[in-house]
Design a protein around this motif. Structure first.
Motif, PDB file in Angstrom:
ATOM      1  N   MET A  49       4.651   5.482   8.008  1.00 10.87           N
ATOM      2  CA  MET A  49       3.905   6.555   8.611  1.00 10.87           C
ATOM      3  C   MET A  49       2.502   6.269   8.552  1.00 10.87           C
ATOM      4  O   MET A  49       1.920   5.606   7.551  1.00 10.87           O
ATOM      5  N   SER A  50       1.754   6.488   9.700  1.00 12.07           N
ATOM      6  CA  SER A  50       0.456   6.169   9.997  1.00 12.07           C
ATOM      7  C   SER A  50       0.065   4.587   9.584  1.00 12.07           C
ATOM      8  O   SER A  50      -1.183   4.443   9.217  1.00 12.07           O
ATOM      9  N   GLY A  51       1.192   3.780   9.736  1.00 15.19           N
ATOM     10  CA  GLY A  51       0.596   2.335   9.559  1.00 15.19           C
ATOM     11  C   GLY A  51       0.625   1.931   8.149  1.00 15.19           C
ATOM     12  O   GLY A  51      -0.042   0.641   7.834  1.00 15.19           O
ATOM     13  N   LEU A  52       0.707   2.720   7.085  1.00 19.14           N
ATOM     14  CA  LEU A  52       0.765   2.522   5.542  1.00 19.14           C
ATOM     15  C   LEU A  52       1.735   2.174   4.921  1.00 19.14           C
ATOM     16  O   LEU A  52       2.855   3.041   5.100  1.00 19.14           O
ATOM     17  N   ARG A  53       2.055   1.041   4.297  1.00 16.07           N
ATOM     18  CA  ARG A  53       2.975   0.584   3.574  1.00 16.07           C
ATOM     19  C   ARG A  53       2.229   0.409   2.071  1.00 16.07           C
ATOM     20  O   ARG A  53       1.357  -0.050   1.917  1.00 16.07           O
ATOM     21  N   LEU A  54       3.147   0.998   1.037  1.00 18.46           N
ATOM     22  CA  LEU A  54       2.647   0.758  -0.340  1.00 18.46           C
ATOM     23  C   LEU A  54       3.608  -0.280  -1.143  1.00 18.46           C
ATOM     24  O   LEU A  54       3.795   0.165  -2.482  1.00 18.46           O
ATOM     25  N   LEU A  55       3.821  -1.084  -0.671  1.00 20.31           N
ATOM     26  CA  LEU A  55       4.885  -2.173  -1.291  1.00 20.31           C
ATOM     27  C   LEU A  55       4.212  -2.963  -2.331  1.00 20.31           C
ATOM     28  O   LEU A  55       4.726  -4.007  -2.762  1.00 20.31           O
ATOM     29  N   LEU A 115      -2.003  -1.646   0.029  1.00 17.04           N
ATOM     30  CA  LEU A 115      -2.829  -0.482  -0.484  1.00 17.04           C
ATOM     31  C   LEU A 115      -4.272  -0.662   0.033  1.00 17.04           C
ATOM     32  O   LEU A 115      -4.917   0.171   0.218  1.00 17.04           O
ATOM     33  N   LEU A 116      -4.671  -2.087  -0.327  1.00 16.64           N
ATOM     34  CA  LEU A 116      -6.233  -2.114  -0.146  1.00 16.64           C
ATOM     35  C   LEU A 116      -6.174  -2.417   1.531  1.00 16.64           C
ATOM     36  O   LEU A 116      -7.507  -1.855   2.043  1.00 16.64           O
ATOM     37  N   ALA A 158      -6.360   2.792   1.391  1.00 16.49           N
ATOM     38  CA  ALA A 158      -5.746   3.771   0.819  1.00 16.49           C
ATOM     39  C   ALA A 158      -6.229   3.556  -0.506  1.00 16.49           C
ATOM     40  O   ALA A 158      -6.297   4.617  -1.418  1.00 16.49           O
ATOM     41  N   LEU A 159      -6.935   2.567  -1.316  1.00 16.25           N
ATOM     42  CA  LEU A 159      -7.325   2.310  -2.605  1.00 16.25           C
ATOM     43  C   LEU A 159      -8.539   1.462  -2.645  1.00 16.25           C
ATOM     44  O   LEU A 159      -8.792   0.602  -2.068  1.00 16.25           O
ATOM     45  N   TYR A 194      -5.911   9.016  -3.716  1.00 14.02           N
ATOM     46  CA  TYR A 194      -6.152  10.104  -4.595  1.00 14.02           C
ATOM     47  C   TYR A 194      -6.497  11.298  -3.984  1.00 14.02           C
ATOM     48  O   TYR A 194      -6.295  12.509  -4.598  1.00 14.02           O
ATOM     49  N   GLN A 195      -7.312  11.320  -3.084  1.00 13.76           N
ATOM     50  CA  GLN A 195      -7.715  12.433  -2.367  1.00 13.76           C
ATOM     51  C   GLN A 195      -6.525  13.080  -1.648  1.00 13.76           C
ATOM     52  O   GLN A 195      -6.569  14.305  -1.752  1.00 13.76           O
ATOM     53  N   ALA A 196      -5.526  12.343  -1.316  1.00 15.38           N
ATOM     54  CA  ALA A 196      -4.270  12.915  -0.839  1.00 15.38           C
ATOM     55  C   ALA A 196      -3.481  13.683  -1.649  1.00 15.38           C
ATOM     56  O   ALA A 196      -3.115  14.841  -1.548  1.00 15.38           O
TER      57      ALA A 196
END
Length: 444
Positions: free
Chosen positions: A56-62, A67-68, A76-77, A88-90
């Motif tokens: 979602m929103s083009g973001l993957r956290l794998l 993350l960078l 995101a980081l 962290y804001q989210a």
């Protein structure tokens, strides 16, 4: 250094050293496990929507790199700076973006993420793997192990007795024959047994009386009527189309009867499904199979709402996607109409890809018997003509009566203030255009 000779001081010193060593060990352990704790939180809380199957929103956290890199909202980081890190804001709900959408994380998990980012957001050598699908609709059916329970006459009894035994509950006594008959009739037909049926079953002392009773109930036409209702509920069946006009769907009953007949004929489920989704493609010459595609014609539609034809088409396509997925896939995908699904692996692009499958579909007629169908159309055309002709005659005859009544009702009005009925037509009967009725009120 002189040795500590005072026993009390010696004991105190040993305790102090032990406490310091314990604290250092705990801090070291916390430091070593901090990245693992942080990644565990991401995996548990975030990968459903930002994993391998969905981003979602083009973001993957794998991975650390993902993350960078971030998504459509940017990185995101920012290692070492929690307040500048979007993730962290989210999770702290301190900005416009609030995640997870289901509710704020526990304070201890937020603190783990804050400490992890503050200390550089160290990432283990191995990357987080995508969460395995745990949705029940994605699991292949498996035969469970049947418990070995003494006295069980069938697998169903085995499972029931196992649960009863684990709860230390004694099974209820077997019901009497009249009660069993009543239960079977209501369960299979939705109707109570008749007097003759009751007498016949109570007087039948054969060993297979129960089996023959069930066979007779399954052979009843009422069986399909009772259980077909459940399927018709799933496919949003209605005799009318809903919305403001709520017009009748004149041929909807054919699909209803098709469902009832399919159940009474014990039609294989795979054939039943294929006939409804693509009966016109698989068996174009089979009228019954094509009747199954009425699945897409018996729900709510907006065909009687004029001047919004494009909107009507979009709504029908949307209904086709949502109903097909909920009935046959066990998924509700309506959320993906506007955005990637937040909880199921359904991205928005897949919603519209599936909608495109139904876009070329057109409404068609299936001639069950060609000559009879044509005779029906000619008769319907004649009935419509006579109906319009009768309506004109009736209104024309009532015109002087209506005018006279208006004058009597408003005697104080000038003579020119009257109610007039005007009828306009282009040519004499028979006419290719319907009569048009104009109602005008003149004053003065």
């Amino acid at each position: 250094m002189d040795a500590i000779r005072n026993p009390v001081m010696k004991s105190f010193f040993i305790t102090l050293v032990w406490a310091a060593l314990t604290l250092m060990a705990e801090q070291a352990a916390l430091s070593q496990s901090l990245p693992a704790q942080a990644l565990s939180i991401l995996e548990k809380r975030c990968l459903t929507c930002h994993g391998e199957q969905m981003a979602m929103s083009g973001l993957r956290l794998l991975s650390h790199g993902q993350l960078l890199q971030g998504g459509s909202r940017g990185p995101a980081l920012k290692p070492g700076d929690p307040s500048a890190s979007l993730i962290y804001q989210a999770v702290t709900y301190s900005g416009k973006l609030t995640m997870p959408p289901t509710g704020k994380l526990p304070p201890e998990e937020i603190e783990v993420l804050r400490t992890w980012i503050e200390k550089g957001a160290e990432w283990p050598e191995h990357e987080v793997q995508a969460v395995k699908s745990e949705w029940w609709a994605f699991r292949a059916p498996r035969h469970p192990r049947v418990p070995a329970i003494p006295g069980a006459q069938n697998p169903v009894d085995s499972f029931l007795l196992e649960k009863l035994q684990s709860a230390r509950i004694q099974p209820a006594a077997e019901a009497d024959r009249r009660t069993l008959l009543r239960r079977a009739c209501y369960d299979l037909l939705g109707l109570p047994p008749g007097p003759d049926q009751i007498r016949a079953f109570l007087n039948d002392k054969s060993s297979d009386a129960w089996e023959r009773l069930i066979d007779s109930l399954l052979a009843s036409p009422r069986y399909g009527e009772k259980w077909g209702r459940h399927w018709l509920d799933l496919v949003r069946y209605g005799d009318t189309s809903g919305f403001e006009q709520d017009p009748y769907t004149l041929e909807a009953w054919r699909y209803r009867d098709y469902v009832i007949k399919s159940l009474n004929d014990d039609k294989p489920y795979d054939r039943f499904v294929q006939e409804q989704i693509a009966g016109d493609e698989r068996w174009p010459e089979d009228a019954e199979a094509r009747t199954g595609t009425g699945f897409y014609r018996v729900g709510a539609n907006r065909d009687m709402l004029f001047k919004v034809e494009e909107l009507n088409l979009v709504e029908k396509l949307t209904d086709s996607v949502e109903t097909t997925t909920s009935v046959f896939l066990g998924l509700t995908v309506g959320c993906a109409r506007c955005h990637d699904h937040k909880f199921d692996p359904i991205p928005q692009r897949d919603f519209y890809r599936m909608q495109a499958i139904f876009a070329p579909a057109i409404n068609d007629r299936v001639f069950l018997e060609y000559n009879m169908a044509r005779f029906h159309d000619i008769a319907a055309n004649y009935r419509e003509f006579k109906l319009r002709q009768s309506a004109f005659t009736s209104i024309a005859c009532s015109n002087p009566i209506a005018t006279n009544c208006a004058r009597k009702r408003f005697p104080g009005f000038p003579r020119r203030r009257s109610l007039s009925w005007q009828f306009q037509r282009r040519s004499a009967l028979p006419s290719s255009r319907p009569w048009r009725l104009n109602l005008r009120t003149r004053f003065g």
